[in-house]
Design an enzyme around this catalytic site. Sequence first.
Site, short mmCIF file in Angstrom:
data_model
loop_
_atom_site.label_atom_id
_atom_site.label_comp_id
_atom_site.label_asym_id
_atom_site.label_seq_id
_atom_site.Cartn_x
_atom_site.Cartn_y
_atom_site.Cartn_z
N ASP A 91 24.42 43.63 36.85
CA ASP A 91 25.29 42.46 36.72
C ASP A 91 25.06 41.56 37.93
OD1 ASP A 91 27.22 40.94 35.45
OD2 ASP A 91 28.87 41.89 36.54
N TYR A 115 25.69 37.54 39.80
CA TYR A 115 26.85 36.84 40.37
C TYR A 115 26.37 35.42 40.63
CZ TYR A 115 30.84 36.91 43.78
OH TYR A 115 32.01 36.73 44.48
N HIS A 171 31.90 30.22 40.36
CA HIS A 171 32.61 31.50 40.29
C HIS A 171 32.62 32.20 41.65
CE1 HIS A 171 33.87 35.47 38.92
NE2 HIS A 171 32.77 35.98 39.43
N ARG A 216 38.63 36.86 49.76
CA ARG A 216 38.37 36.86 51.21
C ARG A 216 38.84 35.53 51.79
NH1 ARG A 216 34.26 39.01 48.44
NH2 ARG A 216 33.19 37.02 48.23
N GLU A 247 35.38 38.73 32.04
CA GLU A 247 34.37 37.88 32.65
C GLU A 247 33.42 37.47 31.53
OE1 GLU A 247 32.62 39.74 36.16
OE2 GLU A 247 34.32 39.02 37.35
N GLU A 260 30.11 36.23 30.27
CA GLU A 260 28.77 36.26 30.84
C GLU A 260 27.72 36.15 29.73
OE1 GLU A 260 28.06 39.36 33.64
OE2 GLU A 260 30.09 39.30 34.48
N ASP A 283 32.43 41.29 30.68
CA ASP A 283 32.45 42.30 31.75
C ASP A 283 33.91 42.49 32.17
OD1 ASP A 283 31.66 43.97 33.84
OD2 ASP A 283 31.45 42.29 35.22
N ARG A 313 41.22 43.85 38.26
CA ARG A 313 41.15 43.21 39.58
C ARG A 313 41.86 44.00 40.67
NH1 ARG A 313 36.82 40.24 38.73
NH2 ARG A 313 37.11 38.72 37.06
N GLN A 363 39.56 46.88 41.53
CA GLN A 363 38.37 46.32 42.20
C GLN A 363 38.67 45.90 43.64
OE1 GLN A 363 36.93 42.85 40.14
NE2 GLN A 363 35.30 42.44 41.62
N TYR A 388 36.30 47.85 46.51
CA TYR A 388 34.94 47.29 46.50
C TYR A 388 34.30 47.13 47.87
CZ TYR A 388 35.63 42.47 48.09
OH TYR A 388 35.86 41.37 48.85
N LYS A 444 35.18 48.07 37.10
CA LYS A 444 34.29 47.52 36.08
C LYS A 444 33.77 48.57 35.10
CE LYS A 444 33.43 43.41 38.21
NZ LYS A 444 33.41 42.10 37.57
N THR A 451 32.09 47.52 29.21
CA THR A 451 31.42 46.22 29.20
C THR A 451 31.04 45.96 27.75
OG1 THR A 451 30.50 46.68 31.39
CG2 THR A 451 29.50 44.87 30.13
N THR A 476 29.90 36.12 35.87
CA THR A 476 30.83 35.19 35.22
C THR A 476 30.26 33.78 35.21
OG1 THR A 476 32.63 36.51 36.08
CG2 THR A 476 33.20 34.33 35.24
N GLU A 503 40.02 33.28 38.15
CA GLU A 503 39.84 31.88 38.54
C GLU A 503 40.81 30.96 37.79
OE1 GLU A 503 35.41 32.55 37.76
OE2 GLU A 503 35.44 30.71 38.91
#
Lengths: 394, 394
Positions: free
Chosen positions: A118, A120, A125, A134, A191, A193, A223, A227, A230, A234, A243, A247, A337, A351
Amino acid sequence: MPQHSPHAIPEGDPFGPDALPYGVFTTPDAPDHPRIGVRHGAFVLDVATAAAEHGSPYADLLDQPVLNPLMAAGRPVWEAVRAEIRGLLDAGVLPGGYARSLDEVTLHLPFEVADYVDFYASEHHASNVGRIFRPDSEPLTPNWKHLPIGYHGRAGTVVVSGTDVVRPRGQRKAPSDAAPSFGPSLRLDIEAEVGFVVGTPSPGPVPLEAFRDHVFGVCLVNDWSARDIQAWEYVPLGPFLGKSFATSVSAWVTPLEAFDAARTAPPSRTYPLLPYLDDSASPEPGGLDLRLEVRINGEVVSRPPFSAMYWTAAQQLAHMTVNGATLRTGDLFASGTVSGPEPDQLGCLLELTGGKGPWLADGDEVVITGWAPGRDGSRVGLGEVVGRVRPATA
Amino acid sequence: MPQHSPHAIPEGDPFGPDALPYGVFTTPDAPDHPRIGVRHGAFVLDVATAAAEHGSPYADLLDQPVLNPLMAAGRPVWEAVRAEIRGLLDAGVLPGGYARSLDEVTLHLPFEVADYVDFYASEHHASNVGRIFRPDSEPLTPNWKHLPIGYHGRAGTVVVSGTDVVRPRGQRKAPSDAAPSFGPSLRLDIEAEVGFVVGTPSPGPVPLEAFRDHVFGVCLVNDWSARDIQAWEYVPLGPFLGKSFATSVSAWVTPLEAFDAARTAPPSRTYPLLPYLDDSASPEPGGLDLRLEVRINGEVVSRPPFSAMYWTAAQQLAHMTVNGATLRTGDLFASGTVSGPEPDQLGCLLELTGGKGPWLADGDEVVITGWAPGRDGSRVGLGEVVGRVRPATA
C-alpha cells in the site's frame, strides 16, 4: 448485433466494449465451477464457455478459478485475448447466450494475491493526515517528495467486494488516557484507493518504461482502517492491526490498456527526482484521470480525483523493485488514499471530518465506484467495491 | 540399530531423535522430485520414500514439494507423523537405506510463505535501535511494552538458506546531505531472528492457549537490512525497501514440540498486560530458551539468547489476530532481532557497532545457528541459515 440484443448496454454505460474488465463468477446451476467472465453493462459474459465453444486457443486460460494464469501469460497474450473477446462481440457471438445478469451470479476474489503493498501517493492525503497525526511536525516527512512511501499489508485478508467487514477489536490509547484499553474500534474508517495488479513476474527492478509489460490491470480498493488502533501502534514500524483485518477489492480488474485515453500528466514535482523515478522525459504521461466516488449509505461523501496523485503507478512499481525485490504474478499494489485539493475530494473520513468523526457505524454500507474518460467521450469503468460494516464479535 | 549404522549421530549432535526437523530436498539422480526429508545429524532421511515403502498412511503428505499440506493437516497429524518417524528410527528402518548426506542433496525453501510478519520483540534490541535511530527521544516508544510491535514484510522475497543475497540499491540521505543519493547500500546488515511457521489456519483470533494448535514449527531467520535505505524511508509507514530485497530462512523447520524442554519464563513485565496478552497465569511458560550464534566469515560475532525476548511467540500470534485477521497455512512470523543484555549478545551489526559499522562487505558469509536444551542434557537443533553477500548489480 449487440445493439439489438436484450443485453445491449445503455448509452454512456462505463462497461461497454472499451472496458471489458475481467472477474471470476459462479452461477447457481454450477456453483463449483468458478470461471472467468467479462463485465458488459449489467451482465457477465461467460467468456470461458464462449471461448471453449468457439475453439479459442485461450479457452483453458479463461476456464480458471482465478485470473492468475491469464495474468502470468504476459502482455502479448493479454492483448490477444482482449482482441478475441472484442471479435466475438463484433461478430455477435457475444453476448448471445453467454450473458448472465449480475443479479444471478456470485462474484469471487478475482485473483490470488501474492504480496500486497500500500502506497501513500496523494500529497493532499499525506499532508492532511500528517497535520492530524503529527500536529507538532511538518505535515509531510522530508522523504515524501523524494520517494513514493509505501509498506506491505496483509495479503491474506484481501477480500472481494460484497464481503462484510467485521469491526476489528484492538488496543487504543488516546494521549490523555493513562493506559491502553481494548475493545471494538471506535474510529473505523475507509480509504478509497486504486489498485494495480501485477501479471508478469520480474526477477528484479522494473524500470518506468517496463510498467506496461508487468501490470495486467486496475481495480478499486477500500483499505479499511481503524484509526484508534493505528494511531497507538504505528510508531515506529508502521500500520499493522489498524489495517490488517480487511482490505476490499473490486470483483473486476479492468485491463490497463483500457485507460490509454485517460493518461494524464502527474502534478509538477517540487524537487528533481532520482533517475529511476524521473518520468519527466517519458513518452507517455504517467498519471491516470480516474474519477472516484465514495458513497456511504447511498449518499455521496466524496469524489476523489486520481489525476491529483503525486506519484504515478509506474513510479511506485519502479520504486518497489529498485532494491532487487522480485515481483510475482498476483502482487497487488494500491495507491494509498486518493484525495484531491478540495474538501469534497477527500478519500477517507479522517480527512473528511478533520479527525473528529463521525466514523463508520455498524450497518453502514460503503460503495466506491470509478470511471475514466474513454475514446470519443465514452466512459471506461472500474468495478465497484462494496462493503458493509458488521458489529465486532464478542 | 542406529548406533551401529554408518549414519550414526555423534554424541551431542543437535539433530538427534529429539529434533527431527523437516525440510524439502532433491537429489542429483532425481532433481525434479522435491520431497520432504528429516534431518538426522549430517544426513537427510528420505522419509517420503520410507513412508511409501512401509505403507504409511502419511506417505502422500510427505511426498510433497513443500511442507504446506503437512502443515495444514493440524496438530494430531503432526504428532502422528512424528511418532511414525520415530517408530521407523526405533525399528531400524531409518536410517537404513534412506539416509543421504547433506553434501549430496539440494535443500529448497521448505514451505510456501503466505504472509510474513516481522516483530520487534527484544527490549534490548528495540532500546538500542531507538537510541541510534531516534537519539532525541526515549529509546522505547510508549506503546512498546503494551503490545508486540510488528509489521508485514515481503513474502515473495523469503529465500532458503544458502541463497546468495545481492546487495540492494536504493535511496539514502544522511541528515547532513542536501539531497538523497542512489546507489548500492553502504550499510548492509543482518538481523538474527527466530521464525514461527503457521500450520493450522484460523478464521479469526488465536488466543494464547491455542498457540500450539496453530504453530507447526520453528526456523531461523536472517532479516537482511539495508540501514541507510531504512533510515531514510521508514518514517512514517515503517521499513520497506530496506528489508524487502531478501529474508533468509533455514531449510529446516523444527517441530514446536521438540522445544518442550526449553520452555522458560519470559522477563517480568513492566506494566500489567491487557487480558489477551496476559500470560502470567499460563500453565506453561511462554518463553523459549533458544541459543543463537552468529558467525561472519567463520568468526563468532554474537550469541543472542532468545530467552531474553520480552514478547513471546504466543503473544505475537494472539496480537496479530486479535483484530480478526485470518491466519493461513504458511504464514511466517519472526521475532525481530534477538539481542540480549550483554555486548556479545546483540543480533545485528547496527547494535554490535553502535551504528558506526563496519557493515557487511561483498563476499561476506553470514551463518546463524541455534539450539535449545533438550531432555537429559541433550541439544535440539534449529537449522542454520547461511547467506553470502554478492555485489550489487550494475
